[in-house]
Design an enzyme around this catalytic site. Structure first.
Site, mmCIF file in Angstrom:
data_model
loop_
_atom_site.group_PDB
_atom_site.id
_atom_site.type_symbol
_atom_site.label_atom_id
_atom_site.label_comp_id
_atom_site.label_asym_id
_atom_site.label_seq_id
_atom_site.Cartn_x
_atom_site.Cartn_y
_atom_site.Cartn_z
ATOM 1 N N THR A 122 41.223 35.601 36.340
ATOM 2 C CA THR A 122 40.934 36.199 35.031
ATOM 3 C C THR A 122 42.117 37.013 34.504
ATOM 4 O O THR A 122 42.880 37.590 35.298
ATOM 5 C CB THR A 122 39.703 37.122 35.156
ATOM 6 O OG1 THR A 122 39.585 37.907 33.969
ATOM 7 C CG2 THR A 122 39.816 38.084 36.333
ATOM 8 N N ASP A 123 42.204 37.128 33.189
ATOM 9 C CA ASP A 123 43.242 37.989 32.593
ATOM 10 C C ASP A 123 43.000 39.466 32.897
ATOM 11 O O ASP A 123 43.882 40.297 32.690
ATOM 12 C CB ASP A 123 43.355 37.755 31.083
ATOM 13 C CG ASP A 123 42.093 38.035 30.286
ATOM 14 O OD1 ASP A 123 41.103 38.506 30.871
ATOM 15 O OD2 ASP A 123 42.109 37.787 29.062
ATOM 16 N N GLU A 124 41.799 39.792 33.395
ATOM 17 C CA GLU A 124 41.501 41.211 33.660
ATOM 18 C C GLU A 124 42.337 41.768 34.804
ATOM 19 O O GLU A 124 42.447 42.984 34.959
ATOM 20 C CB GLU A 124 40.002 41.407 33.938
ATOM 21 C CG GLU A 124 39.167 40.936 32.769
ATOM 22 C CD GLU A 124 37.866 41.666 32.595
ATOM 23 O OE1 GLU A 124 37.631 42.677 33.267
ATOM 24 O OE2 GLU A 124 37.075 41.215 31.751
ATOM 25 N N TYR A 147 35.305 44.920 39.176
ATOM 26 C CA TYR A 147 35.353 43.450 39.033
ATOM 27 C C TYR A 147 36.795 42.954 39.078
ATOM 28 O O TYR A 147 37.135 42.035 39.841
ATOM 29 C CB TYR A 147 34.688 43.028 37.706
ATOM 30 C CG TYR A 147 35.100 41.654 37.246
ATOM 31 C CD1 TYR A 147 34.731 40.518 37.966
ATOM 32 C CD2 TYR A 147 35.899 41.481 36.108
ATOM 33 C CE1 TYR A 147 35.135 39.254 37.562
ATOM 34 C CE2 TYR A 147 36.296 40.219 35.701
ATOM 35 C CZ TYR A 147 35.920 39.117 36.429
ATOM 36 O OH TYR A 147 36.326 37.860 36.043
ATOM 37 N N LYS A 151 38.788 40.536 41.821
ATOM 38 C CA LYS A 151 39.448 39.269 41.481
ATOM 39 C C LYS A 151 40.925 39.331 41.884
ATOM 40 O O LYS A 151 41.482 38.351 42.383
ATOM 41 C CB LYS A 151 39.316 38.967 39.986
ATOM 42 C CG LYS A 151 37.919 38.593 39.526
ATOM 43 C CD LYS A 151 37.357 37.345 40.196
ATOM 44 C CE LYS A 151 37.924 36.048 39.667
ATOM 45 N NZ LYS A 151 37.226 34.855 40.248
HETATM 46 O O1 DAU Z 1 38.823 38.351 30.033
HETATM 47 C C1 DAU Z 1 38.153 37.477 30.901
HETATM 48 C C2 DAU Z 1 36.884 38.142 31.321
HETATM 49 O O2 DAU Z 1 36.059 38.190 30.175
HETATM 50 C C3 DAU Z 1 36.174 37.466 32.462
HETATM 51 O O3 DAU Z 1 36.973 37.523 33.607
HETATM 52 C C4 DAU Z 1 34.863 38.175 32.743
HETATM 53 O O4 DAU Z 1 34.158 37.498 33.752
HETATM 54 C C5 DAU Z 1 34.050 38.225 31.489
HETATM 55 O O5 DAU Z 1 32.887 38.979 31.722
HETATM 56 C C6 DAU Z 1 34.827 38.812 30.343
HETATM 57 O O6 DAU Z 1 34.980 40.235 30.505
HETATM 58 P P1 DAU Z 1 34.697 41.273 29.341
HETATM 59 O O7 DAU Z 1 34.328 42.566 29.955
HETATM 60 O O8 DAU Z 1 35.790 41.272 28.337
HETATM 61 O O9 DAU Z 1 33.410 40.527 28.678
HETATM 62 P P2 DAU Z 1 32.096 41.092 28.024
HETATM 63 O O10 DAU Z 1 31.447 39.941 27.330
HETATM 64 O O11 DAU Z 1 31.281 41.875 28.979
HETATM 65 O O12 DAU Z 1 32.646 42.098 26.938
HETATM 66 C C7 DAU Z 1 33.481 41.669 25.883
HETATM 67 C C8 DAU Z 1 33.813 42.893 25.051
HETATM 68 O O13 DAU Z 1 32.614 43.337 24.409
HETATM 69 C C9 DAU Z 1 34.298 44.069 25.874
HETATM 70 O O14 DAU Z 1 35.259 44.792 25.123
HETATM 71 C C10 DAU Z 1 33.053 44.917 26.060
HETATM 72 C C11 DAU Z 1 32.276 44.668 24.790
HETATM 73 N N1 DAU Z 1 30.810 44.747 24.915
HETATM 74 C C12 DAU Z 1 30.201 44.004 25.887
HETATM 75 C C13 DAU Z 1 28.831 44.048 26.067
HETATM 76 C C14 DAU Z 1 28.176 43.245 27.164
HETATM 77 C C15 DAU Z 1 30.055 45.539 24.060
HETATM 78 O O15 DAU Z 1 30.601 46.196 23.150
HETATM 79 N N2 DAU Z 1 28.704 45.599 24.252
HETATM 80 C C16 DAU Z 1 28.061 44.905 25.226
HETATM 81 O O16 DAU Z 1 26.831 45.020 25.338
#
Ligand code: DAU
Length: 344
Positions: A122-124, A147, A151
């Site tokens: 992942t880019d994270e 997380y 990774k």
């Molecule tokens: O960048 C790659 C990664 O992208 C993957 O390695 C991870 O497995 C994947 O979960 C994802 O990580 P993020 O933390 O960026 O994804 P998430 O969909 O949880 O969140 C995207 C953005 O939205 C992040 O800035 C947090 C924000 N968010 C997320 C959720 C779930 C919100 O504002 N509200 C929320 O309820």
């Protein structure tokens, strides 16, 4: 080629299994999946009668199981992982087991039996990227969430095994991926399904965090190229170049669904929230000829349309008595009542 796909019942893994079986008539795929909360047999249901696909229920940290399976395959592509940042903040231990120990078990089996391992990362692992900068494969790892740290740990085991034992490992680092069959805990599927049920959309902090958005089939195609043409011991970034602030994604999603922006609810920020990820994907584009086939609008539109046309898939997960409801209440403090709005 005989390919073992670990975590193949998950979101990106199942897209990859379908891609391989469609594109390569001589390939066979074995899916190994522990069917934890995000693994779903329904993701592979159309392959049940396919003679080139078989399914094994099990854990990548199960040494004898993995050893026996890897012996009969040419390559392993590892999607098996705990993937949700918010869950890693609630309980990091499962992340250590799948994302570090599980990778170690796969590597050790590949060391004994040979073959190639593609580790899907992942880019994270790069951590937060300042405005104007793009992460290159040679950049230092600076993970900031449990997380991302797990990774990065898995990747470092890959690196050490390729250097110490000469095993054939390729690592891919993907950006935020969306599309059909993503467990509705991640931003886009959570917000689509919440909006369809008339529930609030919990935007963390100011909503100005930036992510790069990629379609799952484009991501799977990049991983496939890394498997077949990637150079051993190399790392390949897979980024779409679709950088967007979260709030823009949320507004576009609501507009596509014809829902009101009144559903947006600003909530306290995620602890340690990375402000921005941005990948430089020149290497995979130049060396392996990869390019995403969809722009951002098509990527988001296809994702939304799939959730609109598959309510049975996500409603089964969001069933108020299930695992998702428990997580949702723990994470947001909101209850998934049987019908109508919750108290958010
Ligand atoms: O960048 C790659 C990664 O992208 C993957 O390695 C991870 O497995 C994947 O979960 C994802 O990580 P993020 O933390 O960026 O994804 P998430 O969909 O949880 O969140 C995207 C953005 O939205 C992040 O800035 C947090 C924000 N968010 C997320 C959720 C779930 C919100 O504002 N509200 C929320 O309820």
């Amino acid at each position: 080629m005989k390919i073992l796909v670990t975590g193949g019942a998950g979101f990106i893994g199942s897209a990859f299994v379908r891609l391989v079986l469609e594109r390569y008539p001589d390939d066979t795929v074995t899916t190994l999946d522990a069917l934890t909360y995000a693994g779903n047999r329904a993701n592979l249901s159309e392959l049940e009668q396919n003679p080139r696909h078989s399914f094994v229920h099990g854990d990548i940290a199960d040494v004898p199981l993995v050893d026996g399976l890897i012996a009969g395959h040419d390559a392993v592509v590892n999607f098996a992982a705990e993937t949700h940042v918010d869950r890693s903040l609630l309980d990091p231990s499962a992340f250590l087991r799948s994302n570090v120990e599980g990778v170690y078990v796969l590597l050790d089996a590949v060391r004994r039996h040979g073959g190639r391992l593609v580790q899907v990362s992942t880019d994270e692992v790069y951590g937060d990227i300042p405005e104007g900068k793009f992460s290159l494969e040679s950049d230092p790892l600076a993970p900031r969430s449990p997380y991302a740290a797990a990774k990065a740990g898995g990747e470092l085991f890959c690196r050490s095994f390729s250097i110490s034992y000469g095993i054939d490992v390729v690592v891919t680092r993907g950006c935020n991926t969306i599309g059909p069959r993503q467990y509705p805990e991640k931003l886009v599927p959570l917000f689509i399904t919440n909006a369809l049920e008339g529930r609030p959309l919990p935007v963390y902090g100011d909503g100005l965090q930036v992510r790069d958005w990629l379609h799952v089939e484009d991501h799977a195609a990049g991983i496939d190229l890394a498997l077949r043409q990637g150079r051993s011991c190399e790392i390949y970034n897979i980024g779409a170049g679709n950088e967007r602030p979260n709030i823009d994604v949320v507004r576009q999603l609501l507009a596509h669904l014809d829902k009101s922006e009144c559903l947006i609810a600003y909530v306290p920020d995620r602890p340690g929230h990375d402000r921005r990820y941005a990948l430089d994907s020149t290497k995979i584009r130049a060396h392996l000829g990869w390019a995403p086939q969809r722009d951002f609008e098509a990527t988001l539109g296809d994702t939304i349309d799939w959730y609109l046309s598959h309510p049975e898939w996500w409603q089964a997960i969001r069933n108020a008595s299930g695992e998702f409801a428990e997580y949702y209440e723990r994470q947001y403090g909101w209850r998934l009542a049987a019908a109508g709005r919750d108290e958010g």
